[in-house]
Motif scaffolding. Sequence first.
Motif, PDB file in Angstrom:
ATOM      1  N   UNK A   7      79.511  15.107  59.205  1.00 61.01           N
ATOM      2  CA  UNK A   7      78.552  16.150  59.511  1.00 61.01           C
ATOM      3  C   UNK A   7      77.147  15.712  59.108  1.00 61.01           C
ATOM      4  N   UNK A   8      76.181  16.607  59.240  1.00 61.43           N
ATOM      5  CA  UNK A   8      74.776  16.193  59.230  1.00 61.43           C
ATOM      6  C   UNK A   8      73.908  17.433  59.021  1.00 61.43           C
ATOM      7  N   UNK A   9      72.739  17.244  58.458  1.00 61.61           N
ATOM      8  CA  UNK A   9      71.758  18.319  58.364  1.00 61.61           C
ATOM      9  C   UNK A   9      72.305  19.559  57.658  1.00 61.61           C
ATOM     10  N   UNK A  10      72.761  19.362  56.435  1.00 62.88           N
ATOM     11  CA  UNK A  10      73.196  20.507  55.660  1.00 62.88           C
ATOM     12  C   UNK A  10      72.755  20.351  54.212  1.00 62.88           C
ATOM     13  N   UNK A  11      72.696  21.471  53.509  1.00 64.02           N
ATOM     14  CA  UNK A  11      72.327  21.526  52.098  1.00 64.02           C
ATOM     15  C   UNK A  11      73.591  21.506  51.249  1.00 64.02           C
ATOM     16  N   UNK A  12      73.477  21.190  49.960  1.00 66.06           N
ATOM     17  CA  UNK A  12      74.663  21.281  49.099  1.00 66.06           C
ATOM     18  C   UNK A  12      75.327  22.647  49.165  1.00 66.06           C
ATOM     19  N   UNK A  13      74.516  23.700  49.276  1.00 68.10           N
ATOM     20  CA  UNK A  13      75.080  25.053  49.315  1.00 68.10           C
ATOM     21  C   UNK A  13      75.849  25.331  50.596  1.00 68.10           C
ATOM     22  N   UNK A  14      75.663  24.490  51.627  1.00 63.48           N
ATOM     23  CA  UNK A  14      76.386  24.667  52.894  1.00 63.48           C
ATOM     24  C   UNK A  14      77.754  23.990  52.887  1.00 63.48           C
ATOM     25  N   UNK A  15      77.945  23.060  51.965  1.00 64.03           N
ATOM     26  CA  UNK A  15      79.164  22.253  52.002  1.00 64.03           C
ATOM     27  C   UNK A  15      80.428  23.103  51.899  1.00 64.03           C
ATOM     28  N   UNK A  65      56.029  17.377  54.700  1.00 66.75           N
ATOM     29  CA  UNK A  65      55.419  17.136  56.002  1.00 66.75           C
ATOM     30  C   UNK A  65      56.318  16.307  56.894  1.00 66.75           C
ATOM     31  N   UNK A  66      56.884  15.253  56.332  1.00 61.63           N
ATOM     32  CA  UNK A  66      57.814  14.427  57.094  1.00 61.63           C
ATOM     33  C   UNK A  66      59.076  15.220  57.422  1.00 61.63           C
ATOM     34  N   UNK A  67      59.550  15.999  56.453  1.00 58.12           N
ATOM     35  CA  UNK A  67      60.741  16.805  56.679  1.00 58.12           C
ATOM     36  C   UNK A  67      60.555  17.798  57.808  1.00 58.12           C
ATOM     37  N   UNK A  68      59.380  18.421  57.866  1.00 57.42           N
ATOM     38  CA  UNK A  68      59.125  19.386  58.948  1.00 57.42           C
ATOM     39  C   UNK A  68      59.172  18.720  60.320  1.00 57.42           C
ATOM     40  N   UNK A  69      58.612  17.527  60.420  1.00 54.23           N
ATOM     41  CA  UNK A  69      58.654  16.806  61.696  1.00 54.23           C
ATOM     42  C   UNK A  69      60.099  16.546  62.123  1.00 54.23           C
ATOM     43  N   UNK A  70      60.932  16.141  61.179  1.00 49.82           N
ATOM     44  CA  UNK A  70      62.329  15.863  61.499  1.00 49.82           C
ATOM     45  C   UNK A  70      63.084  17.139  61.843  1.00 49.82           C
ATOM     46  N   UNK A  71      62.847  18.185  61.057  1.00 52.60           N
ATOM     47  CA  UNK A  71      63.567  19.438  61.282  1.00 52.60           C
ATOM     48  C   UNK A  71      63.222  20.019  62.648  1.00 52.60           C
ATOM     49  N   UNK A  72      61.945  20.004  63.023  1.00 53.29           N
ATOM     50  CA  UNK A  72      61.584  20.563  64.329  1.00 53.29           C
ATOM     51  C   UNK A  72      62.112  19.704  65.475  1.00 53.29           C
ATOM     52  N   UNK A  73      62.274  18.404  65.232  1.00 56.16           N
ATOM     53  CA  UNK A  73      62.806  17.518  66.275  1.00 56.16           C
ATOM     54  C   UNK A  73      64.307  17.696  66.452  1.00 56.16           C
ATOM     55  N   UNK A  74      65.025  17.836  65.343  1.00 56.49           N
ATOM     56  CA  UNK A  74      66.487  17.904  65.388  1.00 56.49           C
ATOM     57  C   UNK A  74      67.010  19.326  65.582  1.00 56.49           C
ATOM     58  N   UNK A  75      66.511  20.256  64.785  1.00 53.44           N
ATOM     59  CA  UNK A  75      67.151  21.569  64.745  1.00 53.44           C
ATOM     60  C   UNK A  75      66.770  22.461  65.913  1.00 53.44           C
ATOM     61  N   UNK A  76      65.891  21.969  66.795  1.00 52.81           N
ATOM     62  CA  UNK A  76      65.646  22.663  68.055  1.00 52.81           C
ATOM     63  C   UNK A  76      66.644  22.230  69.130  1.00 52.81           C
ATOM     64  N   UNK A  77      67.406  21.171  68.874  1.00 48.44           N
ATOM     65  CA  UNK A  77      68.494  20.783  69.781  1.00 48.44           C
ATOM     66  C   UNK A  77      69.561  21.875  69.709  1.00 48.44           C
ATOM     67  N   UNK A  78      70.042  22.366  70.845  1.00 54.59           N
ATOM     68  CA  UNK A  78      70.924  23.540  70.822  1.00 54.59           C
ATOM     69  C   UNK A  78      72.109  23.454  69.872  1.00 54.59           C
ATOM     70  N   UNK A  79      72.760  22.298  69.787  1.00 55.98           N
ATOM     71  CA  UNK A  79      73.947  22.220  68.933  1.00 55.98           C
ATOM     72  C   UNK A  79      73.573  22.381  67.462  1.00 55.98           C
ATOM     73  N   UNK A  80      72.415  21.847  67.072  1.00 49.64           N
ATOM     74  CA  UNK A  80      71.986  22.009  65.681  1.00 49.64           C
ATOM     75  C   UNK A  80      71.448  23.418  65.433  1.00 49.64           C
ATOM     76  N   UNK A  81      70.797  23.994  66.430  1.00 48.71           N
ATOM     77  CA  UNK A  81      70.348  25.384  66.286  1.00 48.71           C
ATOM     78  C   UNK A  81      71.543  26.297  66.061  1.00 48.71           C
TER      79      UNK A  81
END
Length: 316
Positions: free
Chosen positions: A178-186, A216-232
Motif C-alpha cells: 500500500x501507499x500514501x497512508x499515515x501510521x494512524x491509518x495502518x 511545500x514539497x509534500x503539498x506538491x506531491x499530495x495534490x499530484x497523487x491524491x487527486x487521482x481517483x483511486x487515491x481520492x
Amino acid sequence: MGRWGITLPLTAVPLAEHRDLVRELPQLGYTDVWTAETAGTDAFTPLALAAEWAPELRLGTAIAPVYTRGPGLLAMTAATIAELAPDRFVLGIGTSSPVIVSGWNAQEFTEPYARTRDTLRFLRSAFAGEKISHKYPTFEISKFRLERPPQPPPKVMLAALRPGMLRLARKEADGAITNWLAPSDVPKVRAEVGADFELVARVFVCPTEDADAARGLGRLLISSYLTVPVYAAFHDWLGRGESLKPMHDAWAAGDRKRANEVIPDEVVDDLIVHGSPDRCRELLRRYVESGLDTPVISVLPTGQDPREVVRALAPE
C-alpha cells in the motif's frame, strides 16, 4: 529490528552509480530494496544489478503494472529476477494509473480489479511451469509455458488500497503493498488483511528540519497523487474526505496553485515523514508499531546527496 526497505534508484543518481551504496545497505541495517515504475527506470533492471551487488537483500517491485507488459512477458521478466535472486525476490503487481497505462503506454485501462486478479492467477500457473491455454475474463492465453520456471517460485504481492483489493490480496496473494497512508491509518488497512499476512507500504520521507520546505514539497506531491481517483477514494475511506475537499474543488476548477495552498498542515504531516533523521526513524517505527511489516522509504529531495540521506536514515 524487523524489515527496513529503501526505494531505489534514487532520483538524480545514475543507476550505475548506486553500486557502492547498494553493497553497503546490509551493513547499514537495510533488509529490502524495492523499485517503482513510472517514467524513470523500469522496475526490474535495478533489481538485476542489486541481486549481484548485495546478495543478502530481499528485492521487490512496488509495483510492476499488470497492463504495460503482456502476461507472458511479465512472467518471463519476473522469472529472470527470481533466478538471479532465488527466494529473495517478491513480484509486486498492481493496476498503476490511467495516465501511465493509457497516456504513456497506449493500453486500455479497463476492469482493474479483474485484470489484476487474472494476472495473479496466470502468474501462479506460469511460475509452476504449467503449459497455459486459458480464457481468463480479461485476456486469453494460448500454449504459453516458461522455458525456465523459477525455483522456488517468487512470492507475488498485490498493490491494494481499499477493501476489495486488500481482500483479494489476502485470499490469493502473498502480501499487500500500500501507499500514501499515515501510521494512524495502518490499523484500518491491517483489519482488511488480518494478522500473519505481510503488509508493505512505501513511506515518503523528507529528512530536513525546515518544516516549511518539507510541507511545500509534500503539498506538491499530495495534490499530484491524491487527486487521482483511486487515491481520492482511498482517502475518503480513511476519513480524509472533508480535509481534502478544498484541494479537490480547486483542482477540478483548474487552479493547481490554490489546490496546493488549501491542503492542511495536519494532512501533510500525517502523510510525509519529515524532520531530523532521528525523528524520521521514530515516525517510521510508529508505522511498524501500528501494524506495518515492511516500511519502504522513498527519499524526497532535500538538497543533500540522496546517498548520504539513505545512510542517515539507516535503522539504529
